[in-house]
Design a protein around this motif. Structure first.
Motif, PDB file in Angstrom:
ATOM      1  N   LEU A 230     -49.384  28.678   6.873  1.00 19.91           N
ATOM      2  CA  LEU A 230     -49.731  28.378   5.488  1.00 19.91           C
ATOM      3  C   LEU A 230     -48.758  27.409   4.830  1.00 19.91           C
ATOM      4  CD1 LEU A 230     -51.008  31.776   4.050  1.00 19.91           C
ATOM      5  CD2 LEU A 230     -52.320  29.713   4.530  1.00 19.91           C
ATOM      6  N   HIS A 231     -47.670  27.060   5.507  1.00 21.49           N
ATOM      7  CA  HIS A 231     -46.772  26.030   4.996  1.00 21.49           C
ATOM      8  C   HIS A 231     -47.364  24.683   5.385  1.00 21.49           C
ATOM      9  CE1 HIS A 231     -43.013  28.837   4.699  1.00 21.49           C
ATOM     10  NE2 HIS A 231     -43.922  29.060   3.778  1.00 21.49           N
ATOM     11  N   ARG A 232     -48.095  24.092   4.449  1.00 17.29           N
ATOM     12  CA  ARG A 232     -48.880  22.889   4.720  1.00 17.29           C
ATOM     13  C   ARG A 232     -48.236  21.650   4.111  1.00 17.29           C
ATOM     14  NH1 ARG A 232     -53.740  23.469   7.927  1.00 17.29           N
ATOM     15  NH2 ARG A 232     -53.813  25.719   8.272  1.00 17.29           N
ATOM     16  N   LEU A 233     -48.524  20.513   4.718  1.00 14.10           N
ATOM     17  CA  LEU A 233     -48.172  19.242   4.093  1.00 14.10           C
ATOM     18  C   LEU A 233     -48.912  19.136   2.766  1.00 14.10           C
ATOM     19  CD1 LEU A 233     -48.617  16.908   7.209  1.00 14.10           C
ATOM     20  CD2 LEU A 233     -46.454  17.756   6.293  1.00 14.10           C
ATOM     21  N   ASN A 234     -48.305  18.483   1.801  1.00 17.21           N
ATOM     22  CA  ASN A 234     -49.023  18.266   0.542  1.00 17.21           C
ATOM     23  C   ASN A 234     -49.548  16.833   0.431  1.00 17.21           C
ATOM     24  OD1 ASN A 234     -46.422  17.237   0.164  1.00 17.21           O
ATOM     25  ND2 ASN A 234     -46.531  17.488  -2.049  1.00 17.21           N
ATOM     26  N   VAL A 235     -49.601  16.156   1.584  1.00 13.92           N
ATOM     27  CA  VAL A 235     -50.219  14.837   1.703  1.00 13.92           C
ATOM     28  C   VAL A 235     -51.226  14.924   2.848  1.00 13.92           C
ATOM     29  CG1 VAL A 235     -49.830  12.391   2.249  1.00 13.92           C
ATOM     30  CG2 VAL A 235     -48.159  13.643   0.878  1.00 13.92           C
ATOM     31  N   PRO A 236     -52.446  14.399   2.680  1.00 17.09           N
ATOM     32  CA  PRO A 236     -53.437  14.456   3.757  1.00 17.09           C
ATOM     33  C   PRO A 236     -52.913  13.831   5.047  1.00 17.09           C
ATOM     34  CG  PRO A 236     -54.492  13.781   1.709  1.00 17.09           C
ATOM     35  CD  PRO A 236     -53.006  13.782   1.450  1.00 17.09           C
ATOM     36  N   ALA A 237     -53.330  14.398   6.175  1.00 13.40           N
ATOM     37  CA  ALA A 237     -52.854  13.940   7.478  1.00 13.40           C
ATOM     38  C   ALA A 237     -53.133  12.461   7.712  1.00 13.40           C
ATOM     39  CB  ALA A 237     -53.496  14.780   8.582  1.00 13.40           C
ATOM     40  N   ALA A 238     -54.185  11.941   7.111  1.00 11.04           N
ATOM     41  CA  ALA A 238     -54.546  10.537   7.313  1.00 11.04           C
ATOM     42  C   ALA A 238     -53.490   9.580   6.779  1.00 11.04           C
ATOM     43  CB  ALA A 238     -55.896  10.241   6.659  1.00 11.04           C
ATOM     44  N   ARG A 239     -52.577  10.075   5.928  1.00 15.14           N
ATOM     45  CA  ARG A 239     -51.532   9.210   5.370  1.00 15.14           C
ATOM     46  C   ARG A 239     -50.150   9.550   5.917  1.00 15.14           C
ATOM     47  NH1 ARG A 239     -52.135  10.393  -0.659  1.00 15.14           N
ATOM     48  NH2 ARG A 239     -50.118   9.336  -0.684  1.00 15.14           N
ATOM     49  N   MET A 240     -50.098  10.304   7.012  1.00 10.58           N
ATOM     50  CA  MET A 240     -48.808  10.813   7.482  1.00 10.58           C
ATOM     51  C   MET A 240     -48.363  10.251   8.826  1.00 10.58           C
ATOM     52  SD  MET A 240     -47.408  12.833   5.252  1.00 10.58           S
ATOM     53  CE  MET A 240     -46.339  13.993   6.123  1.00 10.58           C
TER      54      MET A 240
END
Length: 463
Positions: free
Chosen positions: A52-62
């Motif tokens: 549940l510790h997720r990125l707060n930026v979509p994967a498409a921009r990472m």
């Protein structure tokens, strides 16, 4: 041995720069990476294995590479993930992705730069001459390099009350660094918790507590009592912000944004439309305007700019609605023993009213300290020796537009760079992956250019 490049640090900024250096430099070059964190490149943010510790930026921009925007998405697909739409990947997965990409570059044995990982902390920095930088390490060795990049990130912010005002016998019930998740095993299911700070770290820790079976009450105290907003499940189109034609007063900028929203613009789209202009806008502000922004607008900027992934919000919001998590806006005045637990007295924001709560644990989630100096003896020593200068507003290390370190007198250190959060004074928006990866690429190109110039001078001298 004198290394061509020394990278000081072991978090994301360090791995981003190292990856770019490996792509830029030839096999005749050498890199030393100085750091004592065994999880190189993952740092605090990407070491978590909690789903549940997720990125707060979509994967498409990472993607780690500005010129390969789909690289992280491709990696996720290779690992059996299904990144559909605006997929917010687990932070632990992103850490593994960085490790894999670095490992693949290091496996190129024949035509790549030589890399040495030095498991140590740099304790002091000297500049004995005009060309080399000398680091003293805590393993009693000295390392020299022609070019240096400081990638030290920032440290945890202190609690909003001096530690000497907290009774010593209560210290064991205060979690100063919540990312050392071992503390969760000491929490009983019905213990009451007080979390200091109401940002992204607070949300992470609340969800960690609940996943470990915690059922007790959770109080959250911050100066303004503001909680991050979520991303929309349907991504809005970016909206180009209308900035004042003349001047950059913060009140005028905010008034313009509010007008656009009243006229129908989606505020999330407006924030997304501002992204590509944020660094330039920050650099157009004078010191007084920057200071005014930090005093009056920063808290609201944070909750609108640094948003929660929708799956995280869907788990957190019901806890707010049910009263399991209560958010207070106030200022802590006293921490004392109360009936075997911890008593906290705080003044409610906007009033003189004092409120008291009793809890079993206090967890410091006040975020990261901005200047990045207090946590680092190395940076303190470099400041004292005038090797580096501080940003005038205390936001980090003073650098120029090319990320080169500036001395206290304003002169530029030609071969000494800083990357990442330490450069917030110059760039402001420099903590997110998309910004750091661009900066890392540019710094790697700067260093490659310096080394190419050295080689050319050497050829002329030997001719």
């Amino acid at each position: 041995m004198i290394y061509d490049v020394a990278v000081v640090g072991s978090g994301f900024s360090a791995i981003a720069l190292t990856i770019n250096l490996l792509r830029q430099l030839g096999p005749e070059r050498s890199i030393a990476i100085i750091g004592d964190d065994p999880g190189f490149g993952r740092g605090t943010a990407y070491r978590s294995e909690f789903y549940l510790h997720r990125l707060n930026v979509p994967a498409a921009r990472m993607s780690a590479f500005p010129d390969e925007p789909d690289d992280f998405l491709d990696w996720l697909k290779e690992k059996g993930r299904k990144p559909v739409g605006d997929y917010f990947a687990a932070r632990g997965d992103y850490g593994l992705y960085l490790r894999d990409r670095l490992a693949s570059l290091l496996r190129r044995r024949d035509d790549r730069v030589a890399v040495d990982f030095i498991k140590a902390k740099a304790t002091a920095c000297m500049m004995p001459g005009d060309t080399d930088v000398e680091f003293h390490l805590d393993n009693d060795t000295v390392l020299r390099a022609r070019n240096v990049a400081l990638c030290l990130g920032v440290g945890n912010a202190e609690m909003p009350i001096a530690s000497d005002l907290v009774p010593e016998r209560m210290q064991r019930r205060i979690v100063q660094n919540p990312w050392r998740l071992g503390w969760l095993s000491s929490v009983k299911p019905d213990d009451d918790i007080c979390i200091l700070g109401s940002g992204l770290t607070m949300v992470d820790q609340v969800l960690s507590l609940r996943s470990h079976g915690h059922r007790g009450k959770i109080h959250v105290i911050s100066r303004r009592g503001l909680v991050p907003h979520p991303h929309s499940t349907i991504k809005p189109e970016p909206v180009e912000p209308r900035l004042p034609a003349t001047g950059r007063e913060i009140s005028d900028i905010l008034a313009g944004f509010r007008l656009q929203v009243r006229e129908g613009a989606d505020w999330r789209g407006l924030m997304d439309g501002l992204r590509h202009r944020t660094q330039q806008l920050w650099q157009e502000l004078n010191d007084a305007q920057r200071s005014r922004f930090m005093r009056h607008a920063l808290a609201w900027w944070n909750i609108h700019r640094h948003r929660l992934a929708p799956p995280v919000w869907s788990r957190f919001k019901p806890l707010i609605d049910a009263g399991t998590v209560t958010v207070h806006a106030g200022f802590i005045r006293e921490i004392a023993e109360a009936d075997g637990g911890i008593g906290i007295r705080f003044r409610k924001r906007g009033t003189s009213e004092m409120q008291e709560i009793a809890v079993d644990w206090i967890v410091n989630c006040t975020g990261m300290e901005r200047a990045g100096i207090a946590h680092s003896p190395l940076l303190q020593q470099m400041c004292e020796a005038s090797v580096i200068g501080m940003d005038r507003l205390g936001l980090g290390v003073s650098v120029d537009a090319r990320s080169r370190i500036c001395c206290p007198d304003g002169t530029v250190r030609q071969r000494l760079y800083a990357v990442g959060a330490l450069t917030a004074g110059q760039f402001w928006e420099i903590t997110a992956v998309p910004d750091i990866r661009n900066q890392a690429k540019k710094v790697a190109e700067e260093i490659a250019g310096e080394l190419a110039g050295d080689a050319e001078i050497g050829r002329r001298q030997s001719a």
